[in-house]
Design an enzyme around this catalytic site. Structure first.
Site, mmCIF file in Angstrom:
data_model
loop_
_atom_site.group_PDB
_atom_site.id
_atom_site.type_symbol
_atom_site.label_atom_id
_atom_site.label_comp_id
_atom_site.label_asym_id
_atom_site.label_seq_id
_atom_site.Cartn_x
_atom_site.Cartn_y
_atom_site.Cartn_z
ATOM 1 N N ASP A 1 1.420 -1.582 0.172
ATOM 2 C CA ASP A 1 0.598 0.067 0.071
ATOM 3 C C ASP A 1 0.936 1.739 0.152
ATOM 4 O O ASP A 1 0.231 2.043 -0.935
ATOM 5 C CB ASP A 1 -0.921 0.176 1.278
ATOM 6 C CG ASP A 1 -2.253 -0.409 1.060
ATOM 7 O OD1 ASP A 1 -2.060 -1.900 -0.233
ATOM 8 O OD2 ASP A 1 -3.093 -0.582 1.920
ATOM 9 N N CYS B 1 0.368 -8.415 4.757
ATOM 10 C CA CYS B 1 0.602 -6.901 4.797
ATOM 11 C C CYS B 1 -1.287 -6.351 4.448
ATOM 12 O O CYS B 1 -1.701 -8.094 4.102
ATOM 13 C CB CYS B 1 1.337 -6.377 3.774
ATOM 14 S SG CYS B 1 3.006 -6.337 4.368
ATOM 15 N N ASP B 2 -1.772 -5.507 4.195
ATOM 16 C CA ASP B 2 -2.684 -4.642 4.688
ATOM 17 C C ASP B 2 -3.191 -5.925 4.208
ATOM 18 O O ASP B 2 -4.853 -6.360 4.835
ATOM 19 C CB ASP B 2 -3.593 -3.108 4.201
ATOM 20 C CG ASP B 2 -1.767 -2.774 4.236
ATOM 21 O OD1 ASP B 2 -0.824 -3.117 4.929
ATOM 22 O OD2 ASP B 2 -2.346 -1.538 4.483
ATOM 23 N N LYS B 3 -4.044 -6.017 3.197
ATOM 24 C CA LYS B 3 -5.257 -6.290 2.617
ATOM 25 C C LYS B 3 -4.753 -8.164 1.780
ATOM 26 O O LYS B 3 -5.848 -9.168 2.196
ATOM 27 C CB LYS B 3 -5.651 -6.109 0.825
ATOM 28 C CG LYS B 3 -5.719 -4.830 0.988
ATOM 29 C CD LYS B 3 -6.799 -4.314 2.033
ATOM 30 C CE LYS B 3 -6.694 -3.237 1.726
ATOM 31 N NZ LYS B 3 -4.829 -2.185 2.141
ATOM 32 N N CYS C 1 5.274 -2.713 8.532
ATOM 33 C CA CYS C 1 5.775 -1.163 8.717
ATOM 34 C C CYS C 1 5.933 -1.298 10.345
ATOM 35 O O CYS C 1 4.404 -1.798 10.402
ATOM 36 C CB CYS C 1 5.486 -0.488 7.540
ATOM 37 S SG CYS C 1 5.549 0.299 6.411
ATOM 38 N N GLU D 1 -6.791 4.894 0.124
ATOM 39 C CA GLU D 1 -6.581 4.723 1.130
ATOM 40 C C GLU D 1 -5.791 6.044 0.813
ATOM 41 O O GLU D 1 -4.822 6.638 -0.201
ATOM 42 C CB GLU D 1 -5.100 4.126 2.171
ATOM 43 C CG GLU D 1 -5.857 2.993 2.473
ATOM 44 C CD GLU D 1 -3.995 2.163 2.817
ATOM 45 O OE1 GLU D 1 -4.976 1.038 3.318
ATOM 46 O OE2 GLU D 1 -3.261 2.698 2.783
ATOM 47 N N SER E 1 -4.938 4.688 5.748
ATOM 48 C CA SER E 1 -3.844 4.114 5.969
ATOM 49 C C SER E 1 -3.344 4.002 7.874
ATOM 50 O O SER E 1 -4.047 5.230 8.574
ATOM 51 C CB SER E 1 -2.359 4.464 5.274
ATOM 52 O OG SER E 1 -1.363 3.732 6.405
#
Length: 553
Positions: free
Chosen positions: A78, A119-121, A191, A442, A468
């Site tokens: 992202d 990570c995010d998704k 992150c 985001e 984010s």
């Protein structure tokens, strides 16, 4: 075993022949066939070490008596996708990941799955697939990144995004920016703050789908390699015990996860993803439940961007199990929920007290008596909007100001960096929702620019897009209904007064009803922004953010 469908009986001789073409022996085929679902790629810092995690998982599966068979999913970074058309494709990748795992798991009659996200998704997409398939499953993430160091200061990617605004405002020079750029992201891993990736890895552990430590052991620690081996061994036990995701991801487990979400101030995206995962698990939860739980949940942590601590600090303080241990002192979680360990939450946390109360505060000394997330309602958000209130300055918890209206993120960023946004303004970025974006981008670039220019205590930003987990400030996202669906946010005009009352859970457009009716009569459905390919189909299928932005059933 489920894999008997592709390996037993006379008519399966061709199937066995194909397995033997892979190099498998009869002995390996007789064991459970375990899918290793890996999202490793060379584009995402959180994924660059997943080949090592996968190798450890395979070793664990073999030690446990199973046969590992690896396949891959896509995964978007992202941060790299931020602030250009690429971010429109990020949320949509969640559905593709879930669908691809479903295809591979069913087509090859696998007995169980070990999921390796980071990570995010990718994490929610894989959790959605686990619930949908309901095969014995376990998660082992790649782990969080260590924080960077700039002199005596700890930094992460948040500071780099905010530095853009600082340079534009003359508060930082390019040489300082270059030093920060080099130091902010020092290792592989997700992150370093309580951004979306780490929020979802922690919530995976909280739901019971990852072994203790899954959410917080740093990516570069050998302890994570050992945990990966344990996950590989444990999947064989889950198959033998017939313990499946829907036995673990119950309504009570989701309530525990929402409790944790509020206690540590996870990313606002966690709301979107928990709704989507619950939908696949046939568990009914709605947005109002987040407020109900927040009302009785003390905020025990302030992890970056809300505070100065990072994931390595929460790891040293005892991690998710220590947080559950602390919350359980006040009976704030259900200790009877099953987990992939084969034990209950209560059994897992019996000997995991908090090790550092400066990072994980005690129940009698919270940052606040209420949790870190809030769902706002009002005529601007009839179906809800989400804010990470733990990262909002106290001066912005209640604010009324004039609307500054932008039809896309890029226009808003240009206005911020050109100095056209003034103290007191309420920025409105619309047509960025699931359908209108499409893909619900985001908005880290504009929120970081606002913070970098020193305006985060004076300017609010509201959007039908999302933020984010690295965002801080009065940033309110997920406004539903979205502008493209004719939601009230589509009717806001420059200069309209907008009232934000986060403690009162209100988001309101202060315009007379008659005027709004006239505007509504003039409004027209906008043309799709993307008219070809996957995101065109996505926009046609996706529902409101208040549903978790899931597809129509």
């Amino acid at each position: 075993m489920h894999s008997d469908n592709v390996k037993k009986g006379l008519e399966k001789a061709p199937h066995r022949s194909l397995f033997k073409a892979l190099g498998l022996t009869d002995e390996e085929m007789a064991r459970p066939l375990i899918g290793i679902v890996n999202s490793q790629n060379d584009l995402v810092p959180g994924h660059m070490n997943l080949d090592k995690i996968a190798a450890a998982v395979k070793a664990g599966v073999q030690m446990g008596g199973g046969t590992p068979l690896e396949f891959f999913t896509i995964g978007v970074c992202d941060g790299i996708a931020m602030n250009h058309i690429g971010m429109k494709y990020s949320l949509g990748s969640r559905e593709l990941i879930a669908d691809s795992v479903e295809i591979m798991g069913i087509a090859h009659a696998l007995d169980g799955l070990v999921f390796i996200p980071n990570c995010d998704k990718i994490i929610p997409g894989m959790l959605m697939a686990a619930a949908r398939l309901n095969l014995p499953s376990i998660f082992i993430s790649g782990g969080p990144m260590l924080a960077g160091r700039l002199g005596s200061r700890t930094v992460s990617v948040t500071q780099v995004f905010e530095a853009v605004g600082a340079v534009a405002a003359g508060r930082m020079d390019y040489e300082e920016l270059a030093c920060l750029e080099d130091q902010a992201c020092p290792t592989c891993g997700s992150c370093a703050g309580m951004f979306t990736a780490n929020s979802m890895n922690c919530l995976t552990e909280a739901l019971g789908m990852g072994l203790p430590g899954n959410g917080t052991i740093p990516a570069v620690y050998s302890e994570r390699i050992r945990l990966a081996k344990k996950a590989g061994m444990r999947i064989v036990g889950l198959i033998e015990e017939n313990l499946r995701p829907l036995d673990i991801m119950t309504r009570e487990a989701f309530l525990n996860a929402i409790r944790l979400d509020n206690a540590i101030g996870c990313s606002t995206n966690s709301v979107l993803h928990l709704l989507a995962i619950a939908s696949e698990a046939h568990v009914e939860i709605d947005l109002s439940l987040f407020n109900e739980i927040s009302d009785t949940t003390p905020l025990l942590c302030k992890i970056s961007p809300a505070g100065q601590h990072h994931m390595e600090d929460i790891y040293q303080a005892g991690g998710i199990q220590a947080l559950y241990h602390e919350l359980n002192k006040a009976a704030l979680i259900n200790p009877n929920c099953l987990t992939v360990t084969g034990k209950t939450v209560g059994e897992n946390i019996a000997t995991t007290p908090v090790k550092d109360h400066t990072v994980i505060r005690a129940l009698d000394n919270p940052y606040s008596d209420k949790g870190g997330l809030a769902i706002l309602f009002g005529n601007l958000a009839e179906q809800g909007a989400v804010v990470k209130k733990s990262a909002v300055d106290p001066d912005m918890m209640r604010h009324t100001g004039p609307a500054r209206v932008f039809e896309a993120e890029e226009d808003a960023v240009q206005a911020i960096l050109a100095g056209r946004i003034k103290p007191g303004d309420v920025m409105v970025i619309r047509y960025e929702g699931p359908r209108g974006g499409p893909g619900m981008r985001e908005m880290l670039t504009p929120t970081s620019a606002i913070a970098g220019m020193g305006l985060d205590k004076e300017v609010a930003l509201i959007t039908d897009g999302r933020f984010s987990g690295a965002t801080r400030g009065a940033a309110i996202g997920h406004i539903s209904p979205e502008a493209a669906a004719g939601g009230m946010i589509a009717l806001v005009e420059e200069g309209d007064l907008i009232r934000i009352d986060i403690p009162g859970l209100v988001l309101e457009l202060l315009v007379e009803e008659k005027v709004l009716e006239e505007r509504k009569a003039r409004w027209k459905v906008p043309a799709p922004k993307i008219q070809t390919g996957y995101m065109k189909r996505y926009a046609e299928m996706v529902q409101s953010a208040s549903t978790g932005a899931v597809f129509r059933k």
